[in-house]
Design a protein around this motif. Sequence first.
Motif, PDB file in Angstrom:
ATOM      1  N   ASN A  91       0.824  -1.212   0.000  1.00 19.38           N
ATOM      2  CA  ASN A  91       0.000   0.000   0.000  1.00 19.38           C
ATOM      3  C   ASN A  91       0.865   1.273   0.000  1.00 19.38           C
ATOM      4  O   ASN A  91       0.475   2.304   0.542  1.00 19.38           O
ATOM      5  N   TRP A  92       2.032   1.181  -0.643  1.00 18.71           N
ATOM      6  CA  TRP A  92       2.907   2.353  -0.750  1.00 18.71           C
ATOM      7  C   TRP A  92       3.660   2.268  -2.066  1.00 18.71           C
ATOM      8  O   TRP A  92       4.285   1.242  -2.366  1.00 18.71           O
ATOM      9  N   ALA A  93       3.594   3.327  -2.850  1.00 16.82           N
ATOM     10  CA  ALA A  93       4.332   3.396  -4.122  1.00 16.82           C
ATOM     11  C   ALA A  93       5.258   4.602  -4.094  1.00 16.82           C
ATOM     12  O   ALA A  93       4.909   5.665  -3.578  1.00 16.82           O
ATOM     13  N   PHE A  94       6.439   4.408  -4.672  1.00 18.41           N
ATOM     14  CA  PHE A  94       7.426   5.469  -4.835  1.00 18.41           C
ATOM     15  C   PHE A  94       7.438   5.809  -6.314  1.00 18.41           C
ATOM     16  O   PHE A  94       7.674   4.923  -7.150  1.00 18.41           O
ATOM     17  N   LEU A  95       7.180   7.078  -6.642  1.00 19.97           N
ATOM     18  CA  LEU A  95       6.879   7.446  -8.023  1.00 19.97           C
ATOM     19  C   LEU A  95       7.897   8.409  -8.628  1.00 19.97           C
ATOM     20  O   LEU A  95       8.386   9.326  -7.967  1.00 19.97           O
ATOM     21  N   THR A  96       8.153   8.186  -9.903  1.00 18.78           N
ATOM     22  CA  THR A  96       9.019   9.048 -10.690  1.00 18.78           C
ATOM     23  C   THR A  96       8.397   9.213 -12.069  1.00 18.78           C
ATOM     24  O   THR A  96       7.331   8.659 -12.352  1.00 18.78           O
ATOM     25  N   GLY A  97       9.067   9.940 -12.912  1.00 20.55           N
ATOM     26  CA  GLY A  97       8.591  10.144 -14.274  1.00 20.55           C
ATOM     27  C   GLY A  97       9.457  11.188 -14.944  1.00 20.55           C
ATOM     28  O   GLY A  97      10.476  11.618 -14.393  1.00 20.55           O
ATOM     29  N   ASP A  98       9.039  11.612 -16.123  1.00 22.39           N
ATOM     30  CA  ASP A  98       9.789  12.691 -16.770  1.00 22.39           C
ATOM     31  C   ASP A  98       9.442  13.993 -16.047  1.00 22.39           C
ATOM     32  O   ASP A  98       8.418  14.102 -15.372  1.00 22.39           O
ATOM     33  N   GLU A  99      10.318  14.969 -16.187  1.00 27.68           N
ATOM     34  CA  GLU A  99      10.144  16.208 -15.430  1.00 27.68           C
ATOM     35  C   GLU A  99       8.827  16.905 -15.756  1.00 27.68           C
ATOM     36  O   GLU A  99       8.185  17.473 -14.877  1.00 27.68           O
ATOM     37  N   SER A 100       8.388  16.841 -16.997  1.00 26.67           N
ATOM     38  CA  SER A 100       7.142  17.490 -17.382  1.00 26.67           C
ATOM     39  C   SER A 100       5.945  16.885 -16.637  1.00 26.67           C
ATOM     40  O   SER A 100       5.102  17.606 -16.108  1.00 26.67           O
ATOM     41  N   SER A 101       5.889  15.555 -16.579  1.00 25.26           N
ATOM     42  CA  SER A 101       4.794  14.882 -15.867  1.00 25.26           C
ATOM     43  C   SER A 101       4.853  15.175 -14.374  1.00 25.26           C
ATOM     44  O   SER A 101       3.829  15.420 -13.738  1.00 25.26           O
ATOM     45  N   LEU A 102       6.055  15.129 -13.828  1.00 26.77           N
ATOM     46  CA  LEU A 102       6.210  15.420 -12.403  1.00 26.77           C
ATOM     47  C   LEU A 102       5.844  16.865 -12.093  1.00 26.77           C
ATOM     48  O   LEU A 102       5.189  17.140 -11.081  1.00 26.77           O
TER      49      LEU A 102
END
Length: 161
Positions: A91-102
């Motif tokens: 029940n825990w997610a660590f999230l990343t992505g491209d800078e635009s999405s973030l």
Amino acid sequence: MPIRNFSLTDQSGRQFRLDSIKGKIILIDFAYTTCPDVCPLMTAALRTVQTNLSATEHKRVYLLTVTTDPEVDVPQVLAAYARRYHTDLSNWAFLTGDESSLRQVWNNFRVKVNRKARGLVDHTALTAVIDQSGTMRFAYHGAAPDPKIIVQDIRSLLRRP
């Protein structure tokens, strides 16, 4: 404040959409793995919240950590960070992505991010609780949000019809 849906990448490299946990209470913070001071305190506070939830509450609450340093915080780095804090990823997610999405997510929460150098980022120290309908109900600013208060606030939302 209503929170818009977003799609990022989790610590396993899989797509994560906020609407995939619709109906749950969401505890979210913004951190980066090479932070020397504030972020470890915030992550430890969330881990304490997670361990203080009952089994029933655990199923109704989801934790999210959104990176403020996508250049360094790729999924493998986030997975190692999660292991370092002994998080329960059910029940825990660590999230990343491209800078635009973030940036869209940061802006949605009014989190300011200022990259100083590789692995060094100034950012708003925000931990927030989003209710079952997707509205941010509680915001805690600062390095060490009190886990007891966060659990009380979560429980107050869980008691609502």
